[in-house]
Motif scaffolding. Structure first.
Motif, PDB file in Angstrom:
ATOM      1  N   LYS C 195      38.773  38.709  42.104  1.00  0.00           N
ATOM      2  CA  LYS C 195      40.025  38.054  41.715  1.00  0.00           C
ATOM      3  C   LYS C 195      40.232  38.114  40.200  1.00  0.00           C
ATOM      4  O   LYS C 195      41.355  38.150  39.707  1.00  0.00           O
ATOM      5  CB  LYS C 195      40.022  36.581  42.152  1.00  0.00           C
ATOM      6  N   ASP C 196      39.093  38.090  39.480  1.00  0.00           N
ATOM      7  CA  ASP C 196      39.168  38.076  38.008  1.00  0.00           C
ATOM      8  C   ASP C 196      39.985  39.251  37.476  1.00  0.00           C
ATOM      9  O   ASP C 196      40.733  39.117  36.510  1.00  0.00           O
ATOM     10  CB  ASP C 196      37.760  38.145  37.397  1.00  0.00           C
ATOM     11  N   TYR C 198      42.466  40.757  38.795  1.00  0.00           N
ATOM     12  CA  TYR C 198      43.910  40.510  38.911  1.00  0.00           C
ATOM     13  C   TYR C 198      44.364  39.471  37.890  1.00  0.00           C
ATOM     14  O   TYR C 198      45.405  39.602  37.264  1.00  0.00           O
ATOM     15  CB  TYR C 198      44.259  40.041  40.334  1.00  0.00           C
ATOM     16  N   GLU C 199      43.535  38.419  37.741  1.00  0.00           N
ATOM     17  CA  GLU C 199      43.903  37.381  36.788  1.00  0.00           C
ATOM     18  C   GLU C 199      44.006  37.939  35.375  1.00  0.00           C
ATOM     19  O   GLU C 199      44.974  37.691  34.662  1.00  0.00           O
ATOM     20  CB  GLU C 199      42.885  36.234  36.838  1.00  0.00           C
ATOM     21  N   GLY C 202      46.949  40.048  35.072  1.00  0.00           N
ATOM     22  CA  GLY C 202      48.117  39.168  35.114  1.00  0.00           C
ATOM     23  C   GLY C 202      48.391  38.570  33.749  1.00  0.00           C
ATOM     24  O   GLY C 202      49.537  38.527  33.294  1.00  0.00           O
ATOM     25  N   LEU C 203      47.314  38.158  33.094  1.00  0.00           N
ATOM     26  CA  LEU C 203      47.466  37.585  31.754  1.00  0.00           C
ATOM     27  C   LEU C 203      48.000  38.617  30.782  1.00  0.00           C
ATOM     28  O   LEU C 203      48.750  38.303  29.866  1.00  0.00           O
ATOM     29  CB  LEU C 203      46.116  37.046  31.261  1.00  0.00           C
ATOM     30  N   GLN C 211      49.696  46.342  38.791  1.00  0.00           N
ATOM     31  CA  GLN C 211      48.385  45.889  39.274  1.00  0.00           C
ATOM     32  C   GLN C 211      47.877  46.780  40.394  1.00  0.00           C
ATOM     33  O   GLN C 211      46.715  47.142  40.453  1.00  0.00           O
ATOM     34  CB  GLN C 211      48.479  44.449  39.785  1.00  0.00           C
TER      35      GLN C 211
END
Lengths: 286, 441, 302
Positions: C195-196, C198-199, C202-203, C211
């Motif tokens: 998940k990191d 994507y996070e 995303g940031l 993505q």
């Protein structure tokens, strides 16, 4: 406030699109199965054929009931054939995962001289199409006196290069340090396989089991060659009895197909969470 | 995990034991039956699983025989029809054939050629032989002149016609083979039928049966044009299958399709009896119950047209053989005893009642009203009795004939070049025969 | 020093002990038949040797004849065509479906099961169902459906009866049947991606589409390679559909390598000839696999 509202609307709209797509594919995948199941309850043979040309194929129409199922049970010993298929599939899987994973462990984690020949040879064997070997194999098992047994439908399939390769890939990725620690603790190499490697490898087992089950459950060519009587006849071959040269009883055929399919589907429905999670961490992971 | 491994191993053990156990049990049980009841001799028998009615008939036949007998016991095994001959071949290869073997008439040649069968001539009494339809002897005799196959019934093949439609189109209805339509009359009939709006395809050729049907269904027409599939002397197909008469017969098939008389992409079975978009159906006795149910008295039999060289019909069905291994085991007499029980008038009557086929014995035919002159099914009897039946190639290479001819016919139906397809089929067939050395002496 | 030799010996022993069961089975039921097959390919061996014929060594005669005749070439081309369409289409569709079901929406488990369900239906049944749906003429369901949604613009096709469409019709329902399995493997791959990643992206302000291309796809590399290779292997084995529905027709348009092998070996019982087809088949698949592996390796290094 306004911004959150907009986000929410956007989210809902996204979800709607998402569901629309899901339902689109849902229809594509479910329709033929609905057709199979519904037709299995249609008692009028001619109705089934007539319905095929319209949306009626996917809807109940005409007299519905269990007559076709009763017919199948009257025409053959369905449970016997079902049990045969279960015995053959389960035995192949159970013995197969033992043999294949042990070999893969030796290839991945142990040092021995022959490894450098065995590994590439095994990979080359993956691509041998099994069908091309069926005739020499028939001559061979015939010489061994294995004709018309469960064994002949199990033994030749308990070692499968493709599965060995899957196990090999997975085991290879496991860190060496675990092994070294265990050796220092005085564990044997087989002990490491049993107590350390196996518990870590549940995922790869799950995928091999599914691959294997699907292949064995539907196989028909080999049983045609090596079985004779009803004692060891598996489901797909038994199903052929419903196809008569000049008149197929579609209702019976669909009833049979439904009974052969639903148990596996049910298994998947029950275990899908574990199954997906397990594949997620196998050798085929991202 | 250790527990799991243990569990797995014990499961394996259980299954292996179950596997060994069950097959052993089966064996001992049958042996005990043999010894327990005063040394009954066991006759093993294989047959295909036909329609539910036929299946029931055979099960009852075997049961009643076993109950009535002091000395013999039949042990039957039943097989799915589609893959039956593959299983029989595999059994031949592994020397595992039974004593009494049910075979498609066309398969007899290969089995006899391989030496798997025992000739029946020595067992067959004259009075039974005289009572049989001549077509059964024709079909059961291999090219060495010996009889290997004995059928309880023969097939009936001609047109099933919708009487109402023929009358509506003002087409003459032939009464028997002697006043069959001529080719011109037939063409004229098709044109008239086609003119009726409800009749989309006057002629239902059962293309939905697939490639395997053509070798049987179209042979009478090919013979009517003077052609054939195999040269009777050379036992090859070159010059016969692609000879001018056979080519003409298949050219005619193309014409029928081009004129819209036949649906080349037919997939459903009910054009004739269900949708009623066809007036004539080229199909055999097995559809009789369906046609009767759906069309009643409107479903009548009409002979094939005379395309110039006479009226012909297809013959041949399943029949019984005694294997060479039965002879080796010394149970051939017993196997014959079983077979002659199957051939009793009563049993022949019953099997025909179950599957609708033409009873093998003339004495039985005499008892059934439908098979008397003027009866609904008399045509079947007439053409078989008068010898209008034409036998499919009697050759060990039959399966190759069937495959290649079926494929060629399907391709012709779909618009391929007639001569080219037949040339290709003939070449492939003859090559297979030469490779296998079937004609070597 | 002694312990080291000992340790090595122990390893070697254990390795052999653990390899033995699988090795013996492979040797007996794969290598031996393979060698028999190679041997038969140089002879006139029939399934059951006829009384008037003895097994003779023919040299390369079988191979010469295979190359001389069109059948093998046609079957090879059809098989390649099938693989060339099915592999990319099925892989892409599987990924799309995996993205769709990789969510926490309500009823998602239900959708997953339905998408997967064709996989567990045996091919014989699948073929039968689809042949009914693909019936030619306006009565065929697919035809009448397509004609409805195009307001009559669609001309009914003969599908399996037309040499131009038969192979594509088979491709279509083969994909329908098989795609669920690859979907599940892709889904597993997706769930494994941290998940990191994507996070973080995303940031950095990456859009969903960015993505997908910069996080998801690269992370699914190995999964994709695995799926492509296994799908290729399955595609080369195309047989059941042809046996049940078309017998290689119309006009050889669905003649595949395995079907050719079957019809030469079982219908015509020419084991020698069909073994030679098998050997050539094996060599071709071997070649393709080597190329495939080389390509993916080159990519990885690049």
């Amino acid at each position: 406030m306004k911004r959150i509202g907009r986000l929410k609307v956007k989210k809902i709209r996204q979800n709607v699109y998402h569901y629309v797509l899901l339902i689109f594919f849902f229809l594509i995948f479910i329709s033929p199965i609905v057709l199979m199941i519904l037709s299995s309850f249609k008692e009028d043979e001619i109705q089934i054929i007539k319905d095929m040309s319209s949306i009626q194929a996917f809807l109940p129409n005409g007299p519905m009931g269990f007559e076709n199922y009763v017919n199948v049970f009257q025409r053959m010993n369905f449970f016997k054939f079902f049990t045969n298929s279960v015995i053959i599939t389960v035995s192949t899987i159970v013995v197969g995962i033992c043999f294949n994973s042990m070999f893969a462990y030796a290839l991945a984690k142990l040092e021995f001289k022959a490894k450098h020949i065995l590994l590439p040879a095994m990979i080359a064997l993956i691509i041998v199409p099994g069908e091309t070997l069926s005739i020499p194999l028939l001559l061979l098992v015939n010489k061994m006196g294995l004709i018309d047994t469960y064994a002949v439908q199990i033994i030749p399939f308990v070692a499968e290069p493709f599965f060995i390769f899957l196990f090999y890939q997975f085991f290879k990725e496991l860190p060496k340090e675990i092994m070294e620690a265990a050796i220092i603790d005085g564990s044997s190499y087989f002990g490491i396989y049993r107590r350390i490697i196996l518990p870590l490898s549940k995922p790869v087992f799950a995928s091999v089991i599914i691959f294997n089950a699907l292949g064995r459950w539907g196989d028909i060519m080999w049983p045609v060659l090596v079985t004779r009587g009803e004692d060891v006849r598996p489901l797909p071959l038994a199903m052929q009895a419903l196809f008569t040269i000049n008149r197929n009883n579609w209702g019976d055929i669909f009833a049979f197909a439904t009974m052969a399919t639903l148990p596996i589907l049910l298994l998947f429905l029950l275990f899908q969470k574990q199954f997906i999670r397990s594949i997620a961490s196998t050798g085929v992971k991202g | 995990m250790r527990k799991n491994v243990l569990m797995i191993l014990s499961l394996v053990l259980v299954f292996t034991l179950a596997a060994c156990g069950s097959s052993k049990n089966g064996e001992t049980a049958s042996k005990e039956a043999v010894q327990g009841s005063g040394k009954k001799v066991e006759v093993t028998m294989w047959r295909t699983i036909g329609s539910p009615e036929e299946d029931k008939y055979f099960n009852e036949l075997v049961d009643s025989f076993n109950k009535s007998q002091e000395k013999l016991v039949i042990k039957q095994t039943t097989f799915p029809g589609d893959t039956y001959h593959d299983q029989v071949h595999a059994a031949g290869l592994s020397k595992g054939l039974p004593d009494l073997l049910y075979l498609d008439g066309t398969e007899m040649s290969y089995m006899a050629y391989q030496g798997f069968l025992a000739p029946l001539d020595t067992y067959l009494p004259d009075d039974l032989k005289k009572d049989l339809l001549p077509s059964l002897i024709k079909q059961g005799t291999y090219s060495d002149g010996k009889l290997y196959l004995l059928g309880q019934f023969d097939s009936g093949l001609s047109f099933w016609a919708n009487k109402k439609m023929l009358e509506q189109a003002k087409v003459r209805i032939p009464k028997g083979i002697d006043d069959a339509w001529s080719k011109t009359e037939f063409d004229d009939a098709l044109a008239k039928l086609k003119a009726i709006p409800e009749i989309k395809f006057p002629l239902d050729l059962k293309i939905n049966y697939g490639a395997g049907y053509w070798i049987y269904s179209y042979l009478p027409w090919v013979a009517g044009f003077g052609g054939n599939y195999m040269n009777a002397d050379t036992k090859l197909s070159e010059g016969t299958l692609n000879g001018p008469q056979t080519v003409e017969a298949f050219q005619y098939l193309r014409t029928l399709i081009d004129k819209g008389y036949v649906n080349p992409t037919q997939t459903n079975d009910d054009d004739f009896f269900g949708k009623k978009v066809s007036a004539l159906s080229l199909v055999g006795h097995w559809m009789e119950p369906t046609h009767k149910k759906e069309l009643g008295d409107d479903a009548i039999l009409v002979p094939f047209p005379n395309f110039g060289k006479g009226v012909f019909t297809g013959i041949g069905s399943l029949g019984w053989t005694i294997t060479a291994s039965a002879k080796e085991k010394g149970v051939d007499q017993q196997a014959w005893e079983v077979l002659s029980h199957f051939m009793s008038p009563e049993n022949i009557k019953n099997v025909s009642a179950a599957n609708g086929a033409v009873p093998a014995r003339i004495s039985v035919l005499n008892e059934i009203p439908d098979y008397q002159e003027g009866g609904r099914l008399y045509l079947y009897r007439e053409q078989l009795e008068k010898g209008n039946g034409i036998v499919r190639p009697v050759t060990p290479a039959f399966s190759v004939f069937q495959k290649e001819i079926g494929q060629a016919a399907m391709d012709i139906v779909n618009g391929a070049d007639v001569k080219g397809m037949l040339d290709k089929a003939a070449k492939a067939i003859d090559q297979s025969i030469n490779d296998a050395g079937y004609n070597n002496k | 020093m002694r312990t080291k030799t000992n340790k090595y010996l122990r390893q070697e022993m254990t390795a052999w002990f653990m390899s033995a069961p699988a090795l013996i089975i492979l040797l007996l039921f794969m290598i031996v038949p393979l060698l028999m097959s190679v041997y038969f390919s140089f002879t006139n061996r029939m399934l059951i040797m006829p009384p008037h014929l003895s097994t003779k060594f023919l040299g390369l005669e079988n191979y010469r004849r295979i190359l001389e005749q069109n059948d093998f070439f046609i079957a090879l081309m059809n098989t390649l065509k099938f693989a060339l369409v099915v592999v990319p289409v099925q892989t892409t569709l599987a990924l799309l479906l995996a993205l769709l079901i990789n969510s926490k929406l309500r009823f998602i488990y239900f959708f997953r099961t339905v998408f997967f369900s064709p996989v567990v239906i045996t091919m014989v049944v699948v073929s039968i169902i689809w042949s009914l749906l693909l019936a030619p003429g306006p009565e065929g369901f697919i035809n009448s459906f397509l004609s409805h949604i195009t307001f009559g613009a669609f001309e009914p096709k003969a599908w399996l009866f037309d040499k131009h469409s038969s192979l594509y019709a088979i491709m279509m329902f083969s994909i329908w049947q098989g795609v669920g399995f690859q979907m599940i493997i892709f889904l597993a791959g997706l769930q494994y991606i941290s998940k990191d990643l994507y996070e973080a992206s995303g940031l950095d302000g990456a859009s969903k589409i960015q993505q997908f291309f910069y996080v998801t796809l690269p992370q699914l590399r190995n999964t994709s390679v695995f799926i492509m290779i296994t799908t290729t292997i399955f595609a080369f084995k195309l047989f059941t559909q042809v046996l049940v529905l078309t017998n290689g027709g119309p006009q050889d348009s669905t003649l595949t390598l395995v079907y050719l092998l079957y019809s030469e070996g079982f219908t015509k019982m020419k084991i020698g000839y069909s073994s030679a087809i098998g050997v050539l088949f094996f060599l071709i698949v071997l070649l393709i696999s080597i190329v495939q592996m080389k390509l993916t390796k080159v990519n990885r290094e690049g």
